[in-house]
Scaffold this motif. Structure first.
Motif, short mmCIF file in Angstrom:
data_model
loop_
_atom_site.label_atom_id
_atom_site.label_comp_id
_atom_site.label_asym_id
_atom_site.label_seq_id
_atom_site.Cartn_x
_atom_site.Cartn_y
_atom_site.Cartn_z
N VAL A 13 13.53 -17.16 -10.41
CA VAL A 13 13.42 -16.57 -11.52
C VAL A 13 12.06 -15.50 -11.60
N ARG A 14 10.88 -15.92 -10.43
CA ARG A 14 9.17 -15.57 -10.15
C ARG A 14 9.91 -13.96 -10.19
N GLY A 15 10.36 -14.05 -9.26
CA GLY A 15 11.04 -12.88 -8.18
C GLY A 15 12.09 -11.70 -9.28
N ALA A 16 13.17 -12.56 -10.34
CA ALA A 16 13.52 -11.51 -10.48
C ALA A 16 13.05 -10.86 -11.44
N ILE A 17 11.47 -11.76 -12.32
CA ILE A 17 10.97 -11.02 -13.28
C ILE A 17 9.63 -9.66 -12.82
N ALA A 18 9.83 -10.27 -11.35
CA ALA A 18 9.02 -8.95 -11.09
C ALA A 18 9.58 -8.08 -10.28
N ALA A 19 10.80 -8.01 -10.20
CA ALA A 19 11.61 -6.69 -10.09
C ALA A 19 11.88 -6.22 -11.38
N VAL A 20 11.65 -6.31 -12.77
CA VAL A 20 11.61 -5.78 -13.45
C VAL A 20 11.49 -4.76 -13.97
N PRO A 21 11.60 -2.84 -13.99
CA PRO A 21 10.58 -2.19 -13.84
C PRO A 21 9.50 -2.16 -14.55
N LYS A 22 8.07 -1.27 -14.04
CA LYS A 22 7.20 -1.56 -14.84
C LYS A 22 7.09 -1.06 -15.75
N ALA A 23 8.44 0.55 -16.50
CA ALA A 23 8.41 1.07 -17.48
C ALA A 23 8.76 -0.04 -18.04
N GLN A 24 9.88 -1.27 -18.47
CA GLN A 24 9.80 -1.74 -18.99
C GLN A 24 9.03 -2.59 -19.72
N TRP A 25 7.81 -3.01 -19.04
CA TRP A 25 6.39 -3.74 -19.35
C TRP A 25 5.79 -2.71 -20.80
N GLU A 26 5.90 -1.67 -19.71
CA GLU A 26 4.58 -0.67 -20.60
C GLU A 26 5.50 -0.38 -21.88
N ALA A 27 6.91 0.00 -21.89
CA ALA A 27 7.25 -0.08 -23.05
C ALA A 27 6.90 -0.86 -24.24
N CYS A 28 6.68 -2.20 -23.89
CA CYS A 28 6.98 -3.31 -24.79
C CYS A 28 4.83 -3.49 -25.36
N THR A 80 4.50 -9.89 -28.23
CA THR A 80 3.54 -10.57 -28.22
C THR A 80 3.94 -10.62 -26.24
N THR A 81 3.45 -11.74 -26.19
CA THR A 81 4.29 -11.70 -24.62
C THR A 81 5.03 -13.12 -24.36
N TRP A 82 5.74 -13.67 -25.85
CA TRP A 82 6.99 -13.70 -26.36
C TRP A 82 8.06 -12.94 -26.71
N GLN A 83 7.51 -12.28 -26.94
CA GLN A 83 8.55 -10.48 -27.77
C GLN A 83 9.31 -10.49 -26.00
N LYS A 84 7.95 -10.16 -25.31
CA LYS A 84 8.56 -9.33 -24.15
C LYS A 84 9.33 -9.97 -23.21
N LEU A 85 8.84 -11.51 -22.95
CA LEU A 85 10.20 -12.23 -22.54
C LEU A 85 11.36 -11.86 -23.05
N ARG A 86 11.36 -12.64 -23.94
CA ARG A 86 12.22 -12.53 -24.94
C ARG A 86 13.59 -11.12 -25.17
N LEU A 87 12.54 -10.52 -25.38
CA LEU A 87 13.64 -8.98 -25.85
C LEU A 87 13.66 -8.42 -24.87
N VAL A 88 13.03 -8.25 -23.97
CA VAL A 88 12.91 -7.44 -22.89
C VAL A 88 13.65 -7.93 -21.28
N VAL A 89 12.24 -8.15 -21.02
CA VAL A 89 12.21 -9.04 -19.42
C VAL A 89 13.12 -10.13 -19.11
N ILE A 90 13.88 -11.11 -19.97
CA ILE A 90 14.49 -12.34 -19.58
C ILE A 90 15.55 -11.54 -19.75
N PRO A 91 16.08 -11.01 -20.54
CA PRO A 91 17.55 -10.81 -20.67
C PRO A 91 18.54 -9.75 -19.39
#
Length: 243
Positions: free
Chosen positions: A108-123, A129-140
């Motif tokens: 889990v930790r490695g897969a989340i860290a592999a999500v492109p930085k641009a996706q985090w910046e878009a969030c 919110t942190t929960w919205q980032k994870l639920r809508l963008v990062v975890i999918p």
């Protein structure tokens, strides 16, 4: 007693052992998934205290034997902490979940860290919110990368479930061992050959299910396999004709 009569007489016990194995495996897999996400997210947290506690728990359960953990929960905890579990099946599920969940947390930790930085910046730009980032963008996005290693981990849980026989549970392996005690050496080979086939079938079904999940996950992200080419009477693809 010939081997066919022996297998026929032992079928009820084997089926009951299979039920225990399936129950412990399914429960262990579900708990492994939950603990993997809990510890994986905590291990990647910005808070040092949360991250530190997660690392200690992960390394403890990864660094100690599954057999010792089973014995600890069955024999040591009731003596030291006065904590007693009424069901050994619950103990098997709990220990499998904790042990393999510690390994899964790194997935889990490695897969989340592999999500492109641009996706985090878009969030951040969208003020999620942190929960919205994870639920809508990062975890999918990260989930698709987690599925293959989680499939391997699920098979490990299945194979590890055989160790619950050490704490008195009559799972499929223990049932086969009991049956073998009434068989000749030649018949024992057949009994354990049947056991190998049953474990292989369960592993194959588990792996097939995870591959199906992976295809569904990739299709949801638009990463599915390319469509099969369709040709018109003139030999052109339908997409080319439309163009």
């Amino acid at each position: 007693m010939d081997i066919f009569t022996l297998l026929a007489n032992g079928t009820p016990e084997l089926l009951n052992g299979l039920r225990v194995t399936v129950l412990v495996t399914v429960g262990g897999c579900v708990l492994t998934l939950l603990i993997s996400f809990l510890l994986g997210l905590a291990a990647g947290a910005h808070n040092l205290a949360i991250r530190g506690v997660a690392r200690v728990v992960i390394e403890f359960f990864r660094g100690t034997s599954l057999v010792v953990q089973l014995f600890w929960f069955v024999y040591a905890m009731p003596l030291i902490f006065q904590v007693k579990f009424d069901s050994k099946i619950a103990i098997g599920i709990l220990v499998l979940g904790l042990n393999y969940g510690a390994y899964g947390s790194e997935i889990v930790r490695g897969a989340i860290a592999a999500v492109p930085k641009a996706q985090w910046e878009a969030c951040v730009a969208l003020n999620f919110t942190t929960w919205q980032k994870l639920r809508l963008v990062v975890i999918p996005q990260a989930w698709v990368e987690m599925i293959p290693p989680f499939g391997n981990l699920g098979i490990q849980v299945l194979k590890g479930s055989a160790l619950v026989s050490l704490i008195g549970l009559v799972d499929l392996t223990a049932a086969a061992q009991r049956l073998r005690s009434h068989a000749s050496a030649a018949d024992a080979v057949i009994i354990f050959a049947v056991l190998l086939v049953v474990y292989f079938v369960m592993s194959y079904l588990l792996a097939s299910g995870m591959r199906w999940l992976e295809r569904r996950g990739k299709a949801g992200l638009g990463q599915g396999p390319p469509d099969k080419p369709t040709f018109t009477q003139g030999g052109l693809k339908a997409s080319e004709v439309a163009g």
